[in-house]
Enzyme design. Structure first.
Site, short mmCIF file in Angstrom:
data_model
loop_
_atom_site.label_atom_id
_atom_site.label_comp_id
_atom_site.label_asym_id
_atom_site.label_seq_id
_atom_site.Cartn_x
_atom_site.Cartn_y
_atom_site.Cartn_z
N SER A 1 -21.51 25.38 20.68
CA SER A 1 -20.45 25.51 21.80
C SER A 1 -19.59 24.12 21.82
O SER A 1 -18.45 24.41 22.60
CB SER A 1 -20.98 25.93 23.07
OG SER A 1 -21.75 24.67 23.65
N HIS B 1 -21.97 32.52 21.79
CA HIS B 1 -20.48 32.31 21.46
C HIS B 1 -20.04 33.19 20.18
O HIS B 1 -19.30 32.66 19.53
CB HIS B 1 -20.35 30.74 21.15
CG HIS B 1 -20.53 29.95 22.48
ND1 HIS B 1 -19.52 30.25 23.42
CD2 HIS B 1 -21.30 29.32 23.25
CE1 HIS B 1 -19.41 29.39 24.61
NE2 HIS B 1 -21.05 28.72 24.44
N LYS C 1 -20.57 36.44 28.16
CA LYS C 1 -19.18 35.71 27.50
C LYS C 1 -18.22 36.82 27.03
O LYS C 1 -17.53 37.55 27.87
CB LYS C 1 -19.76 34.76 26.58
CG LYS C 1 -20.25 33.35 27.34
CD LYS C 1 -20.98 32.52 26.41
CE LYS C 1 -21.58 31.50 27.18
NZ LYS C 1 -22.84 30.83 26.71
C1 PLP Z 1 -24.13 30.55 27.47
C2 PLP Z 1 -25.10 30.28 26.67
C3 PLP Z 1 -26.60 30.58 27.09
C4 PLP Z 1 -26.85 31.31 28.35
O1 PLP Z 1 -26.20 32.42 28.76
P1 PLP Z 1 -26.42 33.22 30.04
O2 PLP Z 1 -26.04 34.68 29.83
O3 PLP Z 1 -25.15 32.64 30.87
O4 PLP Z 1 -27.55 32.64 30.72
C5 PLP Z 1 -27.63 30.79 26.21
N1 PLP Z 1 -27.12 30.27 24.74
C6 PLP Z 1 -25.95 29.63 24.56
C7 PLP Z 1 -25.86 29.22 23.11
C8 PLP Z 1 -24.93 29.82 25.39
O5 PLP Z 1 -23.81 29.45 24.97
#
Ligand code: PLP
Length: 404
Positions: A191, A219, A250
């Site tokens: 990220s 992502h 996301k």
């Molecule tokens: C955003 C993210 C998470 C967490 O996701 P949620 O559903 O908001 O708990 C886990 N792993 C990665 C790589 C992320 O970018």
């Protein structure tokens, strides 16, 4: 002083330490739905319409009319909540449909839903692996993977970020240490840099060493690869990943919820033993119904994903042409390198005055001297939005002496 006063004094000191280190995170209040444009509310009560370049709303589905409508529909047909974990009385037809649809979309046998991807990763390793086994993890993996691994008794190995030679070294070490099963686990896309994991190479390395391969696709799900299935499709190894975790929070709608997708037996054992699944409430019907609508949209057309790619290519070229140093790549995460932490903060603050909302990242979130603005492009950005963003970056960059 009472114990309670003592304790709060201690906490105040901790908080001051965070402020003094410049690491205090304040929340910016938004009064509109998520989108390319949002209205922010300042502490003094004034509001401001800004161009949003910092959401994970890659496909613009957070406020998409069909997605919102599907949430309304599910609310009407299946109610507001289930007041239960899945295995007591919290499984509706909708949940089974979404699990099957995610399996089809990701190219796996079965899928299990969680309240969040954080829970999917937190509850993944401990039920599947024991003391005799090995987990081999990228040094920059997400916090939820790190926490999940901590909860598991398997032996842990960590390879340098994205370093395939070091991954091999770890696999050899795990074999030398007598590991029964070896699981390599990585973010599909990282990220902070938008780096895309080399899943094709990793699959070959894992096969050579008799290891399983797992990927966190938070992502990536929905837009990486020709039909948006994810990093495995992008790297030509669709259907060849042992375990996929991901989020509904996301690109796939942006509300909340997570999942693990894998072979039937993996998912079956998780339903029996994964603690965040067994001891936490089921995902709300409105989110589940809307997520099914998201998959309908994405399987029906690649238009949003194509638009996102075009926007990303345009912005990457334009911001580089304006004189900014960016991390090269193809992902809609575009790190604009400022290097100095204070400069990054000043740039973000000035851009907000110019009605462009971005966030600066600096140590310890990224290495010292690598402070940056992380821009995230969305399919719902108009070309005029991106032009305005580049112009604002150029103006602020000149004012602050970042650009010549
Ligand atoms: C955003 C993210 C998470 C967490 O996701 P949620 O559903 O908001 O708990 C886990 N792993 C990665 C790589 C992320 O970018």
């Amino acid at each position: 002083m009472t114990t309670s006063e003592d304790f709060t004094a201690h906490l105040r000191q901790e908080l001051q330490g965070i402020r003094d280190a410049g690491l205090y995170k304040a929340e910016r209040i938004i009064t509109t739905p998520q989108g390319a444009h949002v209205r922010t509310l300042a502490a003094d009560g004034t509001s401001r319409d800004v161009l949003n370049l910092c959401a994970n709303n890659y496909l613009g589905l957070s406020s998409h009319p069909q997605v919102v409508q599907a949430a309304h529909d599910a609310l009407r047909t299946h109610g507001y909540g289930l007041s239960s974990v899945r295995f007591i009385c919290g499984t509706q037809d909708l949940h089974k449909t979404l699990e099957a649809r995610l399996s089809r979309f990701l190219g796996t046998e079965d899928t299990i839903l969680y309240a969040a991807a954080f829970d999917a990763n937190g509850g993944l390793f401990e039920p599947l692996l024991g003391e005799q086994d090995a987990i081999i993890s990228d040094a920059l993996n997400h916090a939820s993977i790190i926490d999940g691994i901590r909860l598991c008794k398997a032996k842990r190995y960590r390879y340098e970020h994205n370093d395939m030679a070091d991954l091999e070294r770890c696999l050899e070490q795990a074999a030398a240490d007598g590991a029964r099963f070896k699981l390599v686990f990585t973010d599909g896309v990282f990220s902070m840099d938008g780096t895309v994991a080399q899943l094709d190479v990793m699959r070959a390395v894992c096969d050579r060493h008799g290891a399983l391969l797992g990927v966190d696709e938070c992502h990536a799900s929905g837009f990486m690869g020709a039909t948006g299935r994810g990093t495995h499709e992008h790297r030509g190894v669709f259907g060849k990943i042992d375990i996929i975790t991901g989020t509904l929070g996301k690109a796939l709608g942006g509300a909340s919820g997570g999942f693990t997708s894998a072979r039937r037996e993996v998912v079956e054992l998780l339903r029996q033993r994964s603690r965040p699944y067994l001891f936490s409430n089921t995902v709300a019907p409105s989110i589940v119904g809307a997520s099914i609508a998201v998959l309908d949209l994405l399987e029906g057309s690649t238009a949003l994903r194509d638009r996102l790619l075009q926007n990303t290519a345009y912005f990457r070229a334009a911001i580089a042409a304006a004189g900014f140093a960016i991390k090269p790549g193809e992902h809609p995460i575009v790190p604009i390198m400022v290097h100095d932490a204070q400069r990054a903060q000043q740039l973000a603050a000035r851009l907000l005055e110019l009605d462009v909302y971005v966030v600066g990242f600096f140590f310890p979130v990224v290495p010292k001297g690598q402070a940056r603005i992380r821009v995230q492009i969305s399919a719902v950005h108009e070309r005029s939005d991106l032009e305005r963003a580049v112009a604002a970056f150029a103006q602020a960059g000149r004012e602050l002496g970042i650009l010549a």
